[in-house]
Design a protein around this motif. Structure first.
Motif, short mmCIF file in Angstrom:
data_model
loop_
_atom_site.label_atom_id
_atom_site.label_comp_id
_atom_site.label_asym_id
_atom_site.label_seq_id
_atom_site.Cartn_x
_atom_site.Cartn_y
_atom_site.Cartn_z
N ASP A 91 6.71 5.33 5.36
CA ASP A 91 7.23 4.02 5.02
C ASP A 91 8.47 4.17 4.15
O ASP A 91 8.37 4.60 3.00
CB ASP A 91 6.14 3.23 4.28
N THR A 93 10.11 1.96 2.65
CA THR A 93 10.05 1.11 1.47
C THR A 93 9.34 1.82 0.31
O THR A 93 9.66 1.58 -0.86
CB THR A 93 9.34 -0.22 1.77
N SER A 136 12.80 -5.90 -4.93
CA SER A 136 11.86 -5.01 -4.25
C SER A 136 10.54 -5.71 -3.99
O SER A 136 10.00 -5.64 -2.88
CB SER A 136 11.63 -3.75 -5.10
N GLN A 139 10.75 -8.55 -1.41
CA GLN A 139 10.96 -8.05 -0.06
C GLN A 139 9.71 -7.36 0.48
O GLN A 139 9.32 -7.55 1.64
CB GLN A 139 12.13 -7.06 -0.04
N SER A 140 9.06 -6.55 -0.34
CA SER A 140 7.89 -5.78 0.09
C SER A 140 6.98 -5.57 -1.12
O SER A 140 7.06 -4.53 -1.79
CB SER A 140 8.32 -4.43 0.67
N PRO A 141 6.12 -6.54 -1.45
CA PRO A 141 5.35 -6.50 -2.69
C PRO A 141 4.43 -5.29 -2.83
O PRO A 141 4.22 -4.79 -3.93
CB PRO A 141 4.53 -7.80 -2.64
N ASN A 142 3.89 -4.78 -1.73
CA ASN A 142 2.92 -3.68 -1.84
C ASN A 142 3.55 -2.37 -2.27
O ASN A 142 2.92 -1.56 -2.96
CB ASN A 142 2.20 -3.48 -0.51
N ALA A 143 4.80 -2.12 -1.86
CA ALA A 143 5.40 -0.81 -2.07
C ALA A 143 5.54 -0.48 -3.55
O ALA A 143 5.02 0.53 -4.03
CB ALA A 143 6.76 -0.75 -1.38
N ARG A 339 -2.45 1.03 0.70
CA ARG A 339 -1.60 -0.10 1.08
C ARG A 339 -2.46 -1.26 1.55
O ARG A 339 -3.56 -1.06 2.06
CB ARG A 339 -0.62 0.27 2.21
N ASN A 341 -2.92 -4.67 4.07
CA ASN A 341 -2.49 -5.26 5.33
C ASN A 341 -2.48 -6.76 5.13
O ASN A 341 -3.53 -7.40 4.99
CB ASN A 341 -3.46 -4.88 6.47
N ASP A 342 -1.28 -7.34 5.06
CA ASP A 342 -1.16 -8.77 4.74
C ASP A 342 -1.89 -9.66 5.74
O ASP A 342 -2.35 -10.75 5.41
CB ASP A 342 0.32 -9.17 4.67
#
Length: 404
Positions: A91, A93, A136, A139-143, A339, A341-342
């Motif tokens: 990933d 990100t 960040s 755009q991609s909260p989990n990363a 991670r 999974n939304d």
């Protein structure tokens, strides 16, 4: 002596010292460094899709004499061989988040050092760091939340500020705030513990229980931070308020002013949740971090501590099984959540493992429960597994005292 080789050149007896340019959460092994003892470990490495790795020839075998090797600068990644089972791709990100983590940590270290020397806060730099964190997370909260929570005890003071900033932005997003409000919440989170710059190191980093006198000194950090920030007209009122009131409780039993209910501002109520969660789940000089799912469960049991509706939004933000949690699987294996999974928060991406006869972690792989639901399923949280993996005393999981 470290040497970079092709993954396909690995053999039994080599001391594996890490994949080249691959984050821990993206490769199949539980540990980054170990002696290769089984053909299964060789298969996992070769099936990873990663081209290059490092070995330590002082601790294990070297590449056989005469084996074809390209010079390091001329090495090119071979075409990956097709694998039978799908595996989450590396990933990008996460790589960006790791770089941001280090940049933000250095900026925070510099900020605390300047505060200790009595210098004026560099608000332009603070705002720039918060802007990067907010961008960040939005755009991609989990990363970023994934990599920030992986911190050592001696990084806590600085990465705690970064983590609370990121959590505030993510929670603001869940609460439906616009981007400006999310960034304001993030700045409040970034500066919330600035008062700890005025607390002696020997107290902040004490490995044992604080005395009542020492605890009283620590409890002064919100007021010390507020006083410092109030000297600078460039610091917004909301950021000063978060600094002063992030230890207030809904029932009025917090400090320093004993505010209650709606008299506590929105950002301060958010900070109270984000601050405690990151403190509970982080390694400190006097304790190991708790399992994130256990921390959420324990926080939920505290009556009168948090704004209830906001706390439920926080749980939604992190997922049912927050990143870093240990879960038990139907197969008998355990899994470390890496991670979310939304599309389905009950099926995160895991690094799964078993214990061998020597109670060592083995048979690890990365498993996306959403992409391969037939492969396995979660049956329970695994707090005791977390205790075993992290070498925690069970009392750390049972204690209900909130961190200072």
């Amino acid at each position: 002596m470290l040497k970079k080789i092709k993954v396909e050149e690995l053999v039994l007896g080599m001391y594996f010292a890490g994949f080249d340019d691959a984050a821990w959460m993206n490769h199949p092994f539980w540990k980054n460094k170990f002696l290769i003892k089984s053909t299964n470990e060789l298969k996992q490495a070769r099936d990873s899709g990663i081209a290059l790795c490092w070995i330590d020839t002082s601790k294990g075998k070297d590449v056989a004499a005469g084996a074809p090797q390209q010079p390091e600068e001329a090495q090119a990644a071979p075409e990956p061989e097709p694998v039978a089972a799908p595996r989450p791709a590396l990933d990008p990100t996460l790589m960006d988040a790791q770089a941001l983590r280090e940049t933000a940590k250095k900026a925070t270290q510099a900020m605390f050092a300047e505060v200790r020397m009595g210098k004026v806060l560099d608000m332009d730099r603070c705002v720039s760091v918060v802007e990067d964190i907010a961008s960040s997370v939005l755009q991609s909260p989990n990363a970023l939340l994934s990599v920030v929570r992986l911190k050592l005890a001696d990084e806590y003071t600085y990465l705690h500020s970064v983590a609370v900033c990121a959590l505030m932005v993510a929670l603001g997003r869940t609460l439906g705030m616009d981007e400006t409000a999310c960034r304001e919440a993030g700045l409040g989170g970034f500066l919330h513990d600035i008062g700890k710059a005025f607390i002696p190191h020997e107290i902040l980093n004490k490995p044992g229980r604080l005395t009542e006198e020492e605890f009283t000194i620590v409890r002064k950090h919100p007021e010390l931070g507020y006083k410092y920030l109030s000297q600078d007209p460039n610091v917004p009122d909301y950021a000063r308020d978060v600094c002063l009131h992030h230890h207030e409780k809904i029932d009025g039993n917090g400090y320093p002013e004993g505010q209650r209910g709606g008299t506590i501002t929105l950002y301060a109520r958010m900070a109270a949740i984000c601050d405690v969660y990151d403190a509970l789940t982080s390694d400190r000089p006097y304790k190991h971090g708790w399992d994130p799912a256990e921390a959420i469960s324990t926080m939920a049991s505290w009556t009168g501590h948090f704004d209830r509706a906001m706390f439920l939004a926080f749980v939604k933000t992190l997922g049912i099984y927050p990143v870093g949690s240990i879960v038990k699987l139907e197969s008998g294996r355990s899994g470390f959540v890496i991670r979310q999974n939304d599309k389905d928060l009950t099926r995160p991406v895991l690094k799964v493992f078993r214990y061998n006869d020597n109670m060592e972690v083995s048979d690890t792989e990365i498993l996306d429960l959403l992409a391969t639901p037939e492969a396995d399923s979660i049956v329970a949280r695994g707090g005791e597994e977390w205790a075993r993996v992290s070498h925690l005393d069970s009392m750390h999981l049972l204690s209900t005292r909130a961190p200072s």
